[in-house]
Design an enzyme around this catalytic site. Structure first.
Site, PDB file in Angstrom:
ATOM      1  N   THR A   8       0.817  -1.228  -0.064  1.00  0.00           N
ATOM      2  CA  THR A   8       0.047   0.140   0.057  1.00  0.00           C
ATOM      3  C   THR A   8       0.885   1.327  -0.104  1.00  0.00           C
ATOM      4  O   THR A   8       0.458   2.260   0.339  1.00  0.00           O
ATOM      5  CB  THR A   8      -0.957  -0.025   1.160  1.00  0.00           C
ATOM      6  OG1 THR A   8      -0.169   0.109   2.478  1.00  0.00           O
ATOM      7  CG2 THR A   8      -1.888  -1.310   1.398  1.00  0.00           C
ATOM      8  N   TRP A   9       2.192   1.092  -0.430  1.00  0.00           N
ATOM      9  CA  TRP A   9       3.048   2.471  -0.429  1.00  0.00           C
ATOM     10  C   TRP A   9       2.853   3.320  -1.809  1.00  0.00           C
ATOM     11  O   TRP A   9       2.978   2.326  -2.942  1.00  0.00           O
ATOM     12  CB  TRP A   9       4.343   1.962  -0.304  1.00  0.00           C
ATOM     13  CG  TRP A   9       5.311   3.202  -0.373  1.00  0.00           C
ATOM     14  CD1 TRP A   9       5.621   4.049   0.640  1.00  0.00           C
ATOM     15  CD2 TRP A   9       5.974   3.620  -1.383  1.00  0.00           C
ATOM     16  NE1 TRP A   9       6.427   5.172   0.449  1.00  0.00           N
ATOM     17  CE2 TRP A   9       6.718   4.915  -1.020  1.00  0.00           C
ATOM     18  CE3 TRP A   9       6.120   3.107  -2.928  1.00  0.00           C
ATOM     19  CZ2 TRP A   9       7.455   5.556  -1.984  1.00  0.00           C
ATOM     20  CZ3 TRP A   9       6.973   3.739  -3.703  1.00  0.00           C
ATOM     21  CH2 TRP A   9       7.531   4.920  -3.090  1.00  0.00           C
ATOM     22  N   ASP A  29      -0.314  -4.767   3.614  1.00  0.00           N
ATOM     23  CA  ASP A  29       0.830  -4.338   4.255  1.00  0.00           C
ATOM     24  C   ASP A  29       0.602  -3.073   4.396  1.00  0.00           C
ATOM     25  O   ASP A  29       0.350  -2.357   3.132  1.00  0.00           O
ATOM     26  CB  ASP A  29       1.898  -4.960   3.502  1.00  0.00           C
ATOM     27  CG  ASP A  29       3.447  -4.261   4.124  1.00  0.00           C
ATOM     28  OD1 ASP A  29       3.725  -4.801   5.065  1.00  0.00           O
ATOM     29  OD2 ASP A  29       3.574  -3.286   3.431  1.00  0.00           O
ATOM     30  N   TYR A  34       3.578   5.644   5.403  1.00  0.00           N
ATOM     31  CA  TYR A  34       3.172   5.603   3.944  1.00  0.00           C
ATOM     32  C   TYR A  34       2.152   6.837   3.879  1.00  0.00           C
ATOM     33  O   TYR A  34       0.771   6.821   4.366  1.00  0.00           O
ATOM     34  CB  TYR A  34       2.577   4.288   3.608  1.00  0.00           C
ATOM     35  CG  TYR A  34       3.452   3.133   3.508  1.00  0.00           C
ATOM     36  CD1 TYR A  34       5.073   3.412   3.762  1.00  0.00           C
ATOM     37  CD2 TYR A  34       3.008   1.866   3.367  1.00  0.00           C
ATOM     38  CE1 TYR A  34       5.612   2.201   3.664  1.00  0.00           C
ATOM     39  CE2 TYR A  34       3.793   0.837   3.365  1.00  0.00           C
ATOM     40  CZ  TYR A  34       4.923   0.847   3.643  1.00  0.00           C
ATOM     41  OH  TYR A  34       5.894  -0.123   3.394  1.00  0.00           O
ATOM     42  N   GLN A 145      10.556  -8.614   6.926  1.00  0.00           N
ATOM     43  CA  GLN A 145       9.888  -7.959   5.664  1.00  0.00           C
ATOM     44  C   GLN A 145      11.284  -7.374   5.078  1.00  0.00           C
ATOM     45  O   GLN A 145      11.819  -6.630   5.529  1.00  0.00           O
ATOM     46  CB  GLN A 145       8.848  -7.173   5.836  1.00  0.00           C
ATOM     47  CG  GLN A 145       8.299  -6.581   4.479  1.00  0.00           C
ATOM     48  CD  GLN A 145       7.316  -5.441   4.589  1.00  0.00           C
ATOM     49  OE1 GLN A 145       7.028  -4.534   4.082  1.00  0.00           O
ATOM     50  NE2 GLN A 145       6.185  -5.996   5.258  1.00  0.00           N
ATOM     51  N   TYR A 173       9.276  -7.706  -0.006  1.00  0.00           N
ATOM     52  CA  TYR A 173       8.717  -6.210  -0.622  1.00  0.00           C
ATOM     53  C   TYR A 173       9.147  -5.861  -1.926  1.00  0.00           C
ATOM     54  O   TYR A 173      10.191  -6.478  -2.478  1.00  0.00           O
ATOM     55  CB  TYR A 173       8.656  -5.126   0.377  1.00  0.00           C
ATOM     56  CG  TYR A 173      10.145  -4.639   0.762  1.00  0.00           C
ATOM     57  CD1 TYR A 173      10.772  -3.761  -0.210  1.00  0.00           C
ATOM     58  CD2 TYR A 173      10.582  -4.756   1.794  1.00  0.00           C
ATOM     59  CE1 TYR A 173      11.909  -2.861   0.309  1.00  0.00           C
ATOM     60  CE2 TYR A 173      11.803  -4.097   2.425  1.00  0.00           C
ATOM     61  CZ  TYR A 173      12.508  -2.996   1.561  1.00  0.00           C
ATOM     62  OH  TYR A 173      13.639  -2.560   1.825  1.00  0.00           O
ATOM     63  N   LEU A 176       8.069  -7.014  -7.441  1.00  0.00           N
ATOM     64  CA  LEU A 176       8.039  -7.062  -9.011  1.00  0.00           C
ATOM     65  C   LEU A 176       9.118  -6.236  -9.834  1.00  0.00           C
ATOM     66  O   LEU A 176       9.117  -6.388 -11.131  1.00  0.00           O
ATOM     67  CB  LEU A 176       6.519  -6.326  -9.452  1.00  0.00           C
ATOM     68  CG  LEU A 176       5.311  -7.047  -8.972  1.00  0.00           C
ATOM     69  CD1 LEU A 176       4.110  -6.115  -9.310  1.00  0.00           C
ATOM     70  CD2 LEU A 176       5.308  -8.416  -9.747  1.00  0.00           C
TER      71      LEU A 176
HETATM   72  P1  NAP Z   1       5.957  -3.499  -6.223  1.00  0.00           P
HETATM   73  O1  NAP Z   1       4.680  -4.042  -5.708  1.00  0.00           O
HETATM   74  O2  NAP Z   1       7.167  -4.417  -6.794  1.00  0.00           O
HETATM   75  O3  NAP Z   1       5.708  -2.857  -7.900  1.00  0.00           O
HETATM   76  C1  NAP Z   1       4.612  -1.933  -7.685  1.00  0.00           C
HETATM   77  C2  NAP Z   1       4.474  -1.350  -8.992  1.00  0.00           C
HETATM   78  O4  NAP Z   1       4.171  -2.364  -9.899  1.00  0.00           O
HETATM   79  C3  NAP Z   1       3.629  -0.555  -9.209  1.00  0.00           C
HETATM   80  O5  NAP Z   1       3.850   0.633 -10.160  1.00  0.00           O
HETATM   81  C4  NAP Z   1       2.471  -0.961  -9.809  1.00  0.00           C
HETATM   82  O6  NAP Z   1       1.256  -0.582 -10.658  1.00  0.00           O
HETATM   83  C5  NAP Z   1       3.036  -2.233 -10.677  1.00  0.00           C
HETATM   84  N1  NAP Z   1       2.399  -3.386 -10.810  1.00  0.00           N
HETATM   85  C6  NAP Z   1       1.639  -4.111  -9.717  1.00  0.00           C
HETATM   86  N2  NAP Z   1       1.040  -5.230 -10.175  1.00  0.00           N
HETATM   87  C7  NAP Z   1       1.538  -5.206 -11.751  1.00  0.00           C
HETATM   88  C8  NAP Z   1       1.177  -6.391 -12.624  1.00  0.00           C
HETATM   89  N3  NAP Z   1       0.594  -7.538 -12.324  1.00  0.00           N
HETATM   90  N4  NAP Z   1       1.543  -6.014 -13.958  1.00  0.00           N
HETATM   91  C9  NAP Z   1       2.455  -4.747 -14.186  1.00  0.00           C
HETATM   92  N5  NAP Z   1       2.712  -3.952 -13.054  1.00  0.00           N
HETATM   93  C10 NAP Z   1       2.289  -3.962 -11.959  1.00  0.00           C
HETATM   94  O7  NAP Z   1       6.612  -2.405  -5.426  1.00  0.00           O
HETATM   95  P2  NAP Z   1       6.620  -1.587  -4.090  1.00  0.00           P
HETATM   96  O8  NAP Z   1       5.331  -0.913  -3.971  1.00  0.00           O
HETATM   97  O9  NAP Z   1       7.877  -0.927  -3.843  1.00  0.00           O
HETATM   98  O10 NAP Z   1       6.625  -2.864  -2.968  1.00  0.00           O
HETATM   99  C11 NAP Z   1       5.252  -3.293  -2.667  1.00  0.00           C
HETATM  100  C12 NAP Z   1       4.999  -3.137  -1.172  1.00  0.00           C
HETATM  101  O11 NAP Z   1       6.074  -3.604  -0.350  1.00  0.00           O
HETATM  102  C13 NAP Z   1       4.754  -1.647  -0.923  1.00  0.00           C
HETATM  103  O12 NAP Z   1       3.576  -1.193  -1.539  1.00  0.00           O
HETATM  104  C14 NAP Z   1       4.810  -1.535   0.640  1.00  0.00           C
HETATM  105  O13 NAP Z   1       3.693  -2.215   1.244  1.00  0.00           O
HETATM  106  C15 NAP Z   1       5.967  -2.684   1.057  1.00  0.00           C
HETATM  107  N6  NAP Z   1       7.411  -2.204   1.138  1.00  0.00           N
HETATM  108  C16 NAP Z   1       7.769  -2.303   2.292  1.00  0.00           C
HETATM  109  C17 NAP Z   1       9.167  -1.634   2.328  1.00  0.00           C
HETATM  110  C18 NAP Z   1       9.833  -1.551   3.746  1.00  0.00           C
HETATM  111  O14 NAP Z   1      10.766  -1.178   3.969  1.00  0.00           O
HETATM  112  N7  NAP Z   1       9.465  -2.662   4.537  1.00  0.00           N
HETATM  113  C19 NAP Z   1       9.782  -0.658   1.574  1.00  0.00           C
HETATM  114  C20 NAP Z   1       9.284  -0.882   0.127  1.00  0.00           C
HETATM  115  C21 NAP Z   1       7.901  -1.546   0.062  1.00  0.00           C
HETATM  116  P3  NAP Z   1      -0.133   0.089 -10.516  1.00  0.00           P
HETATM  117  O15 NAP Z   1       0.020   0.671  -8.938  1.00  0.00           O
HETATM  118  O16 NAP Z   1      -0.247   1.157 -11.317  1.00  0.00           O
HETATM  119  O17 NAP Z   1      -1.001  -0.921 -10.649  1.00  0.00           O
END
Ligand code: NAP
Length: 260
Positions: A8-9, A29, A34, A145, A173, A176
């Site tokens: 949800t970030w 998450d 965020y 995580q 995290y 993708l």
């Molecule tokens: P991610 O989930 O790897 O990538 C998100 C991106 O991928 C967005 O641009 C999304 O587009 C796109 N996407 C999602 N599903 C897709 C699909 N099926 N096909 C093509 N593109 C797709 O990256 P993230 O947001 O950095 O990481 C996920 C989550 O991990 C975060 O939201 C957060 O909750 C958590 N996180 C935790 C930390 C930590 O320090 N603990 C750090 C970073 C992230 P759309 O949104 O336009 O659909």
């Protein structure tokens, strides 16, 4: 809880989150950081129509709020924004200046008080994990995580073994992200076509192939949510895993646990 959860970030899309929940991605998450609390507020709106027990809600405390009082207050604020009276898991977002033992004890006190059902950490390497675990008396570290994707597979040699030894979950995290690779794209496309899913679903299934692993992709688009949900039912065979492994090989870690 679902192996494929929802990130949800910085701020999620309420309708996309609901579509994800309806498709079985009930593990959500978020973090106080965020959107400066906005992410938790939108998650709170998204989950309102659902039975609380059907969901697994994770949030994180900022390290700067890691003192005894700071953790308790941050948790209350998160609960208010999420409009719930407990978290399924509450994590220290990363290690900061506050003594790690103090933060872990504060998290354990929240378990005792029934405010959180389990506690965990994020962005900790095995040395920090050992230190964090040694501060806990009654409660195990439910998860770590970390950044884990096809371009960053070093956790397989460091944090995953710790998770196995400690029966703790390993949550990926930014799952993708992947390096540009023509061979890799071709391999993912071929598997995706044969399985009738998207290449991203194949990536998520690969990262979640260990029984302790979970993935939390974030998707604000409904089409992406639907594509990611398909990974929940996808179990790759040995040959598919070998092909992805060869196209995106795990490398040696140089330096600290990466966080971006
Ligand atoms: P991610 O989930 O790897 O990538 C998100 C991106 O991928 C967005 O641009 C999304 O587009 C796109 N996407 C999602 N599903 C897709 C699909 N099926 N096909 C093509 N593109 C797709 O990256 P993230 O947001 O950095 O990481 C996920 C989550 O991990 C975060 O939201 C957060 O909750 C958590 N996180 C935790 C930390 C930590 O320090 N603990 C750090 C970073 C992230 P759309 O949104 O336009 O659909």
């Amino acid at each position: 809880m679902s192996i494929v959860g929802q990130g949800t970030w910085p701020v999620p899309n309420r309708d996309a989150l609901r579509r994800g929940i309806d498709l079985g991605m009930t593990h959500i998450d978020t973090a106080e950081m965020y959107g400066d609390g906005r992410s938790e507020e939108v998650v709170g709106q998204a989950i309102a129509p659902y039975a609380r027990e059907s969901l697994f809600i994770v949030s994180k405390v900022l390290p700067s709020n890691g003192t005894t009082r700071g953790v308790a207050r941050a948790c209350e604020r998160s609960l208010r924004r999420l409009k719930t009276d407990y978290l399924d898991c509450y994590l220290l977002h990363w290690r900061g200046e506050v003594d790690l033992a103090e933060t872990m004890e504060a998290l354990e006190a929240l378990v005792d008080a029934g405010k959180i059902r389990s506690l965990g950490v994020s962005n900790l390497d095995p040395w920090d994990l050992r230190e964090a675990a040694s501060a806990l008396r009654r409660t195990p570290i439910a998860c770590n995580q970390i950044l884990y994707n096809l371009g960053e597979r070093t956790p397989e040699a460091h944090e995953l073994p710790w998770a196995r030894e400690n029966e703790s979950a390993f949550v990926a995290y930014t799952p993708l992200a992947r390096p540009h690779s023509r061979t890799g794209d071709d391999a993912l496309e071929a598997i995706a076509t044969r399985r009738g899913v998207s290449p991203e679903a194949v990536v998520l299934a690969f990262l979640a192939r260990d029984p302790l692993a979970f993935v939390i992709p974030k998707a604000n688009s409904l089409a992406h949510v639907e594509a990611n949900a398909a990974a929940g039912d996808l179990v790759l065979d040995e040959d598919e895993i070998t092909r992805i492994d060869a196209a995106y090989p795990a490398r040696e870690r140089i330096g600290a646990l990466p966080t971006n």
